[in-house]
Design an enzyme around this catalytic site. Structure first.
Site, mmCIF file in Angstrom:
data_model
loop_
_atom_site.group_PDB
_atom_site.id
_atom_site.type_symbol
_atom_site.label_atom_id
_atom_site.label_comp_id
_atom_site.label_asym_id
_atom_site.label_seq_id
_atom_site.Cartn_x
_atom_site.Cartn_y
_atom_site.Cartn_z
ATOM 1 N N GLU A 276 29.071 45.162 44.702
ATOM 2 C CA GLU A 276 30.345 45.777 45.053
ATOM 3 C C GLU A 276 31.327 45.445 43.927
ATOM 4 O O GLU A 276 31.906 44.365 43.882
ATOM 5 C CB GLU A 276 30.841 45.226 46.399
ATOM 6 C CG GLU A 276 30.061 45.747 47.588
ATOM 7 C CD GLU A 276 30.386 47.209 47.895
ATOM 8 O OE1 GLU A 276 31.476 47.683 47.521
ATOM 9 O OE2 GLU A 276 29.538 47.872 48.513
ATOM 10 N N CYS A 311 40.184 46.671 44.893
ATOM 11 C CA CYS A 311 39.224 47.446 44.090
ATOM 12 C C CYS A 311 39.396 48.945 44.324
ATOM 13 O O CYS A 311 39.042 49.754 43.495
ATOM 14 C CB CYS A 311 37.813 47.021 44.438
ATOM 15 S SG CYS A 311 37.442 47.225 46.164
HETATM 16 N N1 LIG Z 1 33.750 46.722 45.548
HETATM 17 C C1 LIG Z 1 34.432 45.843 46.241
HETATM 18 O O1 LIG Z 1 34.318 45.739 47.470
HETATM 19 C C2 LIG Z 1 35.357 44.923 45.552
HETATM 20 C C3 LIG Z 1 35.317 44.778 44.188
HETATM 21 N N2 LIG Z 1 36.166 43.896 43.579
HETATM 22 C C4 LIG Z 1 36.144 43.793 42.131
HETATM 23 O O2 LIG Z 1 36.010 42.435 41.747
HETATM 24 C C5 LIG Z 1 36.697 42.210 40.520
HETATM 25 C C6 LIG Z 1 37.618 41.041 40.708
HETATM 26 O O3 LIG Z 1 36.816 40.013 41.046
HETATM 27 P P1 LIG Z 1 36.641 38.769 40.063
HETATM 28 O O4 LIG Z 1 37.967 38.336 39.555
HETATM 29 O O5 LIG Z 1 35.573 39.058 39.095
HETATM 30 O O6 LIG Z 1 36.137 37.797 41.130
HETATM 31 P P2 LIG Z 1 35.889 36.265 41.028
HETATM 32 O O7 LIG Z 1 36.469 35.721 39.810
HETATM 33 O O8 LIG Z 1 36.296 35.703 42.303
HETATM 34 O O9 LIG Z 1 34.300 36.179 40.921
HETATM 35 C C7 LIG Z 1 33.563 36.738 41.944
HETATM 36 C C8 LIG Z 1 32.546 35.696 42.329
HETATM 37 O O10 LIG Z 1 31.672 35.489 41.222
HETATM 38 C C9 LIG Z 1 31.612 34.099 40.893
HETATM 39 N N3 LIG Z 1 31.541 34.004 39.438
HETATM 40 C C10 LIG Z 1 32.546 34.197 38.560
HETATM 41 N N4 LIG Z 1 32.094 34.028 37.289
HETATM 42 C C11 LIG Z 1 30.759 33.738 37.389
HETATM 43 C C12 LIG Z 1 29.702 33.447 36.458
HETATM 44 N N5 LIG Z 1 29.933 33.421 35.135
HETATM 45 N N6 LIG Z 1 28.469 33.178 36.927
HETATM 46 C C13 LIG Z 1 28.235 33.184 38.262
HETATM 47 N N7 LIG Z 1 29.169 33.450 39.195
HETATM 48 C C14 LIG Z 1 30.409 33.716 38.769
HETATM 49 C C15 LIG Z 1 32.891 33.498 41.452
HETATM 50 O O11 LIG Z 1 32.693 32.145 41.783
HETATM 51 C C16 LIG Z 1 33.164 34.361 42.686
HETATM 52 O O12 LIG Z 1 32.535 33.838 43.836
HETATM 53 C C17 LIG Z 1 37.488 43.456 40.224
HETATM 54 O O13 LIG Z 1 36.817 44.219 39.261
HETATM 55 C C18 LIG Z 1 37.481 44.183 41.555
HETATM 56 O O14 LIG Z 1 37.563 45.578 41.384
HETATM 57 C C19 LIG Z 1 37.076 43.142 44.278
HETATM 58 C C20 LIG Z 1 37.132 43.287 45.641
HETATM 59 C C21 LIG Z 1 36.294 44.181 46.372
HETATM 60 C C1 LIG Z 2 41.075 46.413 53.114
HETATM 61 C C2 LIG Z 2 39.743 46.598 52.495
HETATM 62 C C3 LIG Z 2 39.710 46.227 51.058
HETATM 63 C C4 LIG Z 2 38.498 46.708 50.331
HETATM 64 C C5 LIG Z 2 38.189 45.930 49.102
HETATM 65 C C6 LIG Z 2 39.197 46.065 47.992
HETATM 66 O O1 LIG Z 2 39.863 47.101 47.905
HETATM 67 O O2 LIG Z 2 39.315 45.146 47.173
#
Ligand SMILES: NC(=O)C1=CN([C@@H]2O[C@H](COP(=O)(O)OP(=O)(O)OC[C@H]3O[C@@H](n4cnc5c(N)ncnc54)[C@H](O)[C@@H]3O)[C@@H](O)[C@H]2O)C=CC1
Ligand SMILES: CCCCCC(=O)O
Length: 547
Positions: A276, A311
């Site tokens: 995701e 996201c």
């Molecule tokens: N499709 C969806 O449902 C969603 C997608 N996102 C996407 O997530 C991104 C933001 O999230 P981030 O800041 O990346 O999340 P984050 O920094 O929290 O990392 C996500 C997870 O990956 C782990 N992680 C981070 N770096 C790592 C590495 N080098 N090796 C192993 N694990 C690692 C973290 O501990 C965390 O649990 C955006 O691109 C956003 O669009 C965010 C929310 C929902």
């Molecule tokens: C309220 C539901 C949020 C979906 C995940 C996101 O937009 O990061």
């Protein structure tokens, strides 16, 4: 600052304090790293560069939860799964009821943790986190018996007489890695699917939303079956230790950079993944729309929804040169109507999660080719980790703000001569997680749905598509693979086993060699009947009338 958080392996029936010989030693805690105020030099432009730097910082501190500990954990969970306990309907229902009870009883603590992590307004925390998780749980409780029922399907003349069905079986021991922006619902929603499908599950919340991570660890330990459902807190090192293990499914929510790391680790064990991810979600605005309603729904899908840290948030708008001034004016009036004239004082918007995301967003604003394109907002206050709702007009397509996912309260508006020109611009970029169109023109709507490839869409609204449990929520291409929500969550954590039932009656020698000329004639005659009447199958209508 490194905090040891209790309770990872608080395990009444079996102690993980393995005293004595060898690598394991006594282990009853996990290490959790709180990262709330990590600041980077403002010269670092990209989010992922920042994240990588953060990861490097993490490597300097050796975690206690290492690969050996992770292997012990997975081994214990596999024993639980192999005992068959998690497969029963009763166990699954009991755990889902425990989640529902946990959410009901601990609502105030959940809201407080979200306030600590993101200054998330109470109502938004309720709607986008608590209600999302609660409704997923209630739906699973209501539908689970149906979801678990074998699905009867048609069979073919070639297998006559026979019947067939598809049996959903749990994958086994699964890993859910979650993220920080909706740290409660995005952690629990996949876990609900994993439990509904009968799996044992490890949840690794994001260390960046540390208050919610700690709360989930404590509450899951308090309410759930600890022999089958475990929360591992931690950052990159702990997640890496978990990724070294053999899982039967990994469900990851986060950025594409880490998504690649997850997929590479999964490949070693041929583990299926759901990713995701994120991306730049466009909103196209036609000139024939109700501008007030359109603006309200864009503001809702941008600044009301976690201050753009979502996201599925509107990342940028494309509209015609003729409409742009009126659209901007209406957006501004709606923003001021909702958040008040003094935008930095409003308590109705989450704050930016931490200082490195704050600096990342400021860098996007301060790029030379962008800083003079701000037409509204732009105020920022690092001590509050707050940036005003900011609108920019006609930033260059090669600017960082148009190249990277914004994931914050900045909204570039790009103008085109003809609305259809927006389609080519969107399709030049990686496939987004969501795409939005505001238009009253049926032909434009049809063309948008047919020509824009995205994880999901909403026409004449934003973000609500993820609240419909009969719609799969997931990305495509760079925005992800696989999906969940509703029964799609159950399916994401299930193997669909094909089962054909045959009787001993009617065993025809025609089927077996030696294929004499006479036999070949019979077989060809039979197959030609199959192909003429039905493409190689017959419709054995089942008792429930389902095909
Ligand atoms: N499709 C969806 O449902 C969603 C997608 N996102 C996407 O997530 C991104 C933001 O999230 P981030 O800041 O990346 O999340 P984050 O920094 O929290 O990392 C996500 C997870 O990956 C782990 N992680 C981070 N770096 C790592 C590495 N080098 N090796 C192993 N694990 C690692 C973290 O501990 C965390 O649990 C955006 O691109 C956003 O669009 C965010 C929310 C929902
Ligand atoms: C309220 C539901 C949020 C979906 C995940 C996101 O937009 O990061």
């Amino acid at each position: 600052m490194m905090i040891v958080s209790p309770g990872l392996f608080k395990h009444p029936s079996r102690s993980y304090s393995i005293v004595g010989v060898g690598l394991l030693g006594t282990f009853t805690y996990c290490h959790k790293y709180k990262i709330n105020r990590v600041s980077f030099s403002s010269s670092i432009p990209s989010y992922y560069h920042c994240r990588a730097t953060l990861s490097t910082m993490m490597e300097e501190v050796k975690p206690e939860f290492d690969s050996d500990k992770a292997a012990v954990l997975v081994n214990e969970l596999r024993k639980t799964f192999n005992s068959g306990k998690t497969k029963s309907y009763e166990w699954r229902i009991s755990q889902l009821e425990s989640i529902s009870k946990m959410i009901d009883e601990k609502e105030k603590e959940i809201v407080e943790a979200l306030r600590k992590d993101l200054s998330k307004p109470e109502l938004e925390a309720f709607l986008s986190e608590i209600l999302m998780a609660r409704s997923s749980c209630k739906l699973a409780l209501k539908e689970l018996k149906q979801w678990m029922m074998p699905q009867k399907v048609e069979t073919s003349l070639a297998t006559y007489p026979s019947s067939a069905e598809i049996v959903a079986e749990p994958l086994g021991v699964v890993l859910v890695i979650s993220t920080w922006n909706f740290p409660f619902s995005l952690s629990l929603d996949p876990v609900i699917g994993a439990i509904a499908a009968g799996n044992a599950v490890v949840l690794k919340p994001s260390e960046i939303a540390s208050a919610t991570s700690s709360l989930l660890s404590r509450l899951v330990g308090e309410y759930m079956d600890k022999s089958a459902i475990i929360v591992v807190e931690g950052a990159v090192a702990e997640t890496s230790a978990l990724l070294e293990q053999k899982w039967d499914k990994i469900f990851f929510t986060g950025g594409a950079r880490v998504g690649r790391i997850v997929m590479a680790a999964a490949a070693k064990n041929l583990t299926p993944v759901t990713l995701e991810l994120g991306g730049k979600c466009p909103a196209v605005v036609d000139s024939n729309v109700n501008l007030q309603v359109t603006s309200r729904r864009i503001v809702a899908g941008k600044w009301v929804c976690n201050n753009g840290q979502a996201c599925i948030s509107v990342d940028y708008i494309i509209t015609t040169k003729e409409l742009a001034p009126k659209l901007i004016a209406t957006l501004v009036s709606v923003v001021e109507e909702i958040f008040g004239k003094d935008l930095m004082e409003s308590k109705e918007r989450s704050r930016i999660i931490n200082s490195f995301h704050f600096k990342r967003l400021v860098n996007l604003l301060e790029e030379d080719k962008v800083s003079n394109k701000i037409v509204f907002g732009g105020q920022r206050e690092e001590s509050q980790l707050q940036i005003a709702p900011t609108i920019l007009l006609d930033v260059p397509e090669d600017s960082m703000i148009m190249q990277e996912e914004i994931f914050g309260p900045l909204l570039p508006i790009i103008t085109v001569e003809r609305l259809e020109d927006s389609f080519a611009m969107i399709n030049r970029k990686p496939k987004p997680l969501a795409a939005y169109l505001f238009s009253d023109d049926e032909q434009i709507k049809r063309k948008f749905v047919q020509n824009i490839c995205a994880g999901g869409m909403a026409i004449n609204d934003t973000i609500l598509q993820v609240t419909v449990p009969t719609l799969p929520f997931g990305g495509v291409g760079e925005s992800g693979m696989g999906s969940y929500h509703g029964k799609f969550s159950f399916d994401a954590f299930s193997h669909k086993k094909a089962v054909l039932y045959r009787s001993f009656a009617g065993d025809s020698p025609t089927r077996y060699p030696p294929y004499t000329p006479g036999k070949k004639k019979q077989i060809k005659a039979l197959l030609s009947v199959c192909i003429q009447d039905e493409p190689f199958w017959y419709l054995q209508r089942t008792e429930n009338g389902r095909i």
